[in-house]
Design an enzyme around this catalytic site. Structure first.
Site, mmCIF file in Angstrom:
data_model
loop_
_atom_site.group_PDB
_atom_site.id
_atom_site.type_symbol
_atom_site.label_atom_id
_atom_site.label_comp_id
_atom_site.label_asym_id
_atom_site.label_seq_id
_atom_site.Cartn_x
_atom_site.Cartn_y
_atom_site.Cartn_z
ATOM 1 N N ASN A 97 0.816 -1.218 0.000
ATOM 2 C CA ASN A 97 0.000 0.000 0.000
ATOM 3 C C ASN A 97 0.846 1.263 0.000
ATOM 4 O OD1 ASN A 97 0.850 -0.692 2.548
ATOM 5 N ND2 ASN A 97 -1.148 -0.517 3.523
ATOM 6 N N ASP A 321 5.215 -4.801 11.572
ATOM 7 C CA ASP A 321 4.124 -3.980 11.042
ATOM 8 C C ASP A 321 4.438 -2.499 11.238
ATOM 9 O OD1 ASP A 321 1.769 -3.594 9.705
ATOM 10 O OD2 ASP A 321 0.452 -4.184 11.360
#
Length: 434
Positions: A97, A321
């Site tokens: 993304n 993450d």
């Protein structure tokens, strides 16, 4: 790089299941001998008194986010690489993304070219390809073309709420031989920033039902039973979801799972600043937006269930993450802040002090979850530490103290609840194979 002798270092090798003190001779960063004859050392050997320190394989992060391209004010590839090495991560994989998204072969090549142009040395980079165009969850990407571009698997890095589309993705991506990484759809989820429970009520925050994750995951596993796909479930947040993964594995499904490192250390009881943060003697700022995460923080019982699932192997890997944001983006109300926190430079020291030093995880369990299993999920074959093995290694000092402040961080972003805190543990040396 000189020939180095690490005297009386703690050797941790999750592949060989070794955790012991040893004296290790390194030549250009490659192990030449373990417990060599002290009378036969090469001339000019640099001797390092390493008692209390750790030599272990480099860490592997199975998914994190980059600012570049599109959001360079948050993080550039250069700062991301520096942060990864500073934290001991010698391999990591980027989520797709970016802007534009990694949804076609040209973007895969673009990111590789940008990475190759960075000054060396750098960690090894892997890329996830987008499941849907623009990672918007509406139209399928050209999966076969992406697969031939050399990605490690497919993901949008977010929930896909259209079940018909999810079925098609499993049908089309499965035969390509690459894993699909998905997050629980949370079809029942409100916009709540934490899991529901007594703590959410006390905090005055809208709570997300645990069923929002477990019901979606149960549906995913039912779809998987009829399709030849490999599924990786990312960002597990609840004990109920961990139990479903364990059952799916027991049933023989081609299934793996991971969770964010922050889910192992923090829960809803940390949000209002009542409790000290793990690895620190201070609490976070009340309602620190850095604790608003993509998978909402769970309750204390969820955190304990996730730790237990990691120990049994039901959960395979710990992901960083890493999600960098600017100060302006994060300086808003807790529930309105963008989801995510940085972690590449913080995960190892805080997991060590918060879980290993407390006895909740062993050193081998931590390294298995931060190195061996993430490498396997990315298609690598981890090697044991020994002479002739060319592999990334790190030297970690669990007693080194430092303050988490902008001058000490390689990342451009500072969105972490530990900002300004003194923590213990730091990577002091990294060797990358040539």
């Amino acid at each position: 790089m000189a020939i180095e002798l690490l005297r009386e270092i703690r050797l941790i090798d999750p592949v060989a299941q070794v955790d012991r003190r040893a004296t290790v001779l390194l030549d250009q960063g490659q192990v030449r001998a373990i417990d060599p004859d002290p009378q036969a050392l090469p001339e000019g050997t640099r001797v390092i008194e390493a008692a209390g320190q750790i030599l272990a394989p480099g860490l592997v992060d199975c998914y994190s986010r980059s600012g570049e391209p599109g959001y360079e004010s948050r993080e550039t590839l250069a700062s991301l690489a520096a942060a990864a090495l500073a934290g001991g991560f010698t391999t990591f994989a980027l989520l797709p993304n970016t802007q534009p998204a990694i949804d076609q072969p040209a973007m895969v090549q673009n990111l590789r070219d940008r990475w190759a142009a960075l000054p060396e040395p750098n960690p090894r980079l892997h890329l996830w390809g987008a499941l849907t165009q623009g990672t918007q969850g509406e139209q399928m990407s050209e999966l076969a073309e992406l697969a031939t571009a050399g990605i490690v698997g497919f993901t949008d890095g977010r929930s896909i709420r259209d079940w018909v589309l999810m079925e098609r993705l499993l049908d089309y991506a499965g035969p390509l031989g690459l894993p699909l990484m998905v997050m629980g759809q949370r079809a029942l989820a409100s916009r709540g920033p934490v899991l529901e429970g007594i703590e959410a009520l006390r905090l005055g925050l809208v709570g997300v039902s645990a069923a929002a994750e477990s019901s979606a995951l149960a549906t995913l596993l039912e779809l998987l039973r009829d399709r030849p796909a490999r599924l990786h479930v990312m960002r597990l947040a609840t004990g109920r979801a961990a139990a479903l993964v364990a059952q799916g594995k027991a049933d023989g499904l081609p299934l793996t799972a991971s969770l964010s490192w922050l889910q192992l250390l923090c829960d809803t009881s940390h949000i209002d600043g009542r409790r000290p943060l793990p690895g620190s003697d201070r609490p976070p700022l009340p309602y620190d937006p850095s604790l608003h995460l993509p998978a909402p923080l769970g309750n204390p019982t969820d955190r304990q269930a996730l730790i237990a699932a990691l120990k049994t192997g039901a959960i395979d890997a710990i992901a960083v993450d890493h999600a960098p944001y600017t100060y302006e983006e994060k300086t808003v109300a807790f529930a309105e802040a963008p989801q995510g926190a940085i972690g590449l430079e913080l995960a190892l020291p805080l997991l060590w002090s918060g879980l290993v030093m407390t006895g909740e995880l062993t050193a081998l369990e931590l390294w298995r979850s931060l190195s061996q299993r993430p490498a396997e999920l990315l298609g690598q074959t981890p090697q044991s530490i020994g002479p002739g093995q060319a592999q990334p290694l790190i030297r970690f000092d669990p007693a080194a103290t430092w303050t988490v402040e902008p001058a000490q961080l390689q990342s451009l972003a500072q969105n972490t609840p530990w900002l300004g805190h003194k923590i213990t543990g730091r990577v002091v040396q990294t060797w990358l194979p040539t």
